[in-house]
Design an enzyme around this catalytic site. Structure first.
Site, PDB file in Angstrom:
ATOM      1  N   PRO A 154       0.820  -1.221   0.000  1.00  0.00           N
ATOM      2  CA  PRO A 154       0.000   0.000   0.000  1.00  0.00           C
ATOM      3  C   PRO A 154       0.852   1.268   0.000  1.00  0.00           C
ATOM      4  O   PRO A 154       0.537   2.244  -0.676  1.00  0.00           O
ATOM      5  CB  PRO A 154      -0.810  -0.098   1.303  1.00  0.00           C
ATOM      6  CG  PRO A 154      -0.770  -1.540   1.666  1.00  0.00           C
ATOM      7  CD  PRO A 154       0.522  -2.071   1.154  1.00  0.00           C
ATOM      8  N   TYR A 155       1.959   1.250   0.742  1.00  0.00           N
ATOM      9  CA  TYR A 155       2.848   2.415   0.819  1.00  0.00           C
ATOM     10  C   TYR A 155       3.450   2.710  -0.552  1.00  0.00           C
ATOM     11  O   TYR A 155       3.446   3.850  -1.025  1.00  0.00           O
ATOM     12  CB  TYR A 155       3.941   2.124   1.853  1.00  0.00           C
ATOM     13  CG  TYR A 155       5.019   3.192   1.967  1.00  0.00           C
ATOM     14  CD1 TYR A 155       4.789   4.371   2.668  1.00  0.00           C
ATOM     15  CD2 TYR A 155       6.279   3.009   1.387  1.00  0.00           C
ATOM     16  CE1 TYR A 155       5.789   5.343   2.780  1.00  0.00           C
ATOM     17  CE2 TYR A 155       7.271   3.967   1.498  1.00  0.00           C
ATOM     18  CZ  TYR A 155       7.020   5.138   2.201  1.00  0.00           C
ATOM     19  OH  TYR A 155       8.006   6.094   2.303  1.00  0.00           O
ATOM     20  N   VAL A 156       3.948   1.654  -1.202  1.00  0.00           N
ATOM     21  CA  VAL A 156       4.580   1.822  -2.513  1.00  0.00           C
ATOM     22  C   VAL A 156       3.562   2.332  -3.536  1.00  0.00           C
ATOM     23  O   VAL A 156       3.838   3.254  -4.317  1.00  0.00           O
ATOM     24  CB  VAL A 156       5.206   0.473  -2.959  1.00  0.00           C
ATOM     25  CG1 VAL A 156       5.562   0.492  -4.436  1.00  0.00           C
ATOM     26  CG2 VAL A 156       6.432   0.163  -2.109  1.00  0.00           C
ATOM     27  N   LYS A 159       2.741   6.002  -2.774  1.00  0.00           N
ATOM     28  CA  LYS A 159       3.833   6.920  -3.130  1.00  0.00           C
ATOM     29  C   LYS A 159       3.932   7.072  -4.650  1.00  0.00           C
ATOM     30  O   LYS A 159       4.242   8.153  -5.156  1.00  0.00           O
ATOM     31  CB  LYS A 159       5.156   6.426  -2.544  1.00  0.00           C
ATOM     32  CG  LYS A 159       5.273   6.644  -1.041  1.00  0.00           C
ATOM     33  CD  LYS A 159       5.319   8.130  -0.716  1.00  0.00           C
ATOM     34  CE  LYS A 159       5.412   8.409   0.757  1.00  0.00           C
ATOM     35  NZ  LYS A 159       5.331   9.848   1.072  1.00  0.00           N
TER      36      LYS A 159
END
Ligand SMILES: NC(=O)c1ccc[n+]([C@@H]2O[C@H](COP(=O)([O-])OP(=O)(O)OC[C@H]3O[C@@H](n4cnc5c(N)ncnc54)[C@H](O)[C@@H]3O)[C@@H](O)[C@H]2O)c1
Length: 252
Positions: A154-156, A159
């Protein structure tokens, strides 16, 4: 005399880490600083550090950047107190990491997007009238975007969406007199240290991959790069991503 004298910078997540480093660097160059964070205690500490520089103007606002109403109220309150927003730094991050993609529930996935591209968009939209004719936007991206890391899905993804938003705004807002760029740091901030501590051997592996194997100093390295992007020397630079990570990522 500082190169940001008379400017007002709103920096999200400036209660610690990279955001605090950017706030300190911009304050040293004369900008008035709005420290925006959901943690009032650390936000107040950043304000004190700026005031201790002597002559620095700073205030803090408690805001959960995942809530668009809070973002709008926060921007209105900063403008009321400091007159405008010339520089917007979308730095705050919240993410669930360490869970395999197939096991992530909706809420865990949404946290990264709400605090990343959504929050950045909400702040950019709310600040747009004040940024016109000379404003600067700096969004924080991540070197994990290209290769990813297990457990960081989810972070990748969030971003990468911040990267797309940065390019889209850079394309649309140049004629409005606004530049929009991004920074990619590598810095042993409190959260990065905790994250790495949970993965034995990971820091050594990161250092092996870096061309310059050390952590950024959040003020001297990342903060100064942000000052450059916010200052007069960068008026013709937009849509770019500047990596301040010792060669950890080569964004083309
Ligand atoms: N530290 C690194 O090496 C690194 C690497 C790549 C990208 N980045 C990016 O740089 C930025 C800063 O990273 P950091 O390591 O300083 O982070 P950090 O976790 O140390 O600090 C984040 C700050 O944001 C605040 N925050 C979190 N969620 C919030 C919310 N919902 N509303 C308001 N405030 C909130 C926290 O209270 C904290 O003060 C992030 O966008 C991160 O993705 C950092």
């Amino acid at each position: 005399m500082g190169i940001l004298d008379g400017k007002v910078a709103l920096i999200t997540g400036a209660g610690q880490g990279v955001g605090r480093g950017i706030a300190m660097a911009m304050a040293r160059e004369g900008a008035g600083i709005a420290v925006v964070d959901r943690n009032g205690e650390t936000a107040a500490e950043t304000v004190t550090l700026i005031e201790d520089l002597g002559g620095g103007t700073a205030l803090y606002r408690i805001c959960d950047v995942r809530n668009s109403d809070e973002v709008n109220s926060c921007v209105a309150s900063v403008v009321e107190a400091l007159g405008t927003v010339d520089i917007l730094v979308n730095n705050a991050v919240d993410a669930t990491v360490g869970i395999a993609l197939q096991d992530i529930d909706d809420e865990q996935f949404l946290i990264s997007f709400a605090s990343g591209p959504f929050a950045s968009f909400w702040f950019m939209r709310a600040c747009f009238p004040y940024l016109q004719d000379g404003g600067r936007v700096i969004n924080l991206r991540s070197g994990t975007e290209n290769q990813s890391l297990p457990g960081y899905g989810p972070y990748v993804a969030a971003k990468a969406a911040v990267g797309g938003l940065t390019r889209a705004a850079a394309r649309e807002w140049g004629r409005e007199g606004i530049t929009v760029n991004a920074l990619v740091p590598f810095a042993l901030t409190p959260s990065a240290e905790a994250d790495l501590a949970a993965q034995p051997g990971r820091l050594e592996a990161v250092y092996r991959q870096l061309s310059i194997p050390r952590s950024a100093d959040v003020e001297a390295d990342v903060g100064r790069a942000a000052v450059f992007l916010a200052g007069p020397d960068a008026s013709f630079i937009t849509g770019c991503t500047v990596s301040v990570d010792g060669g950890g990522s080569f964004f083309a």
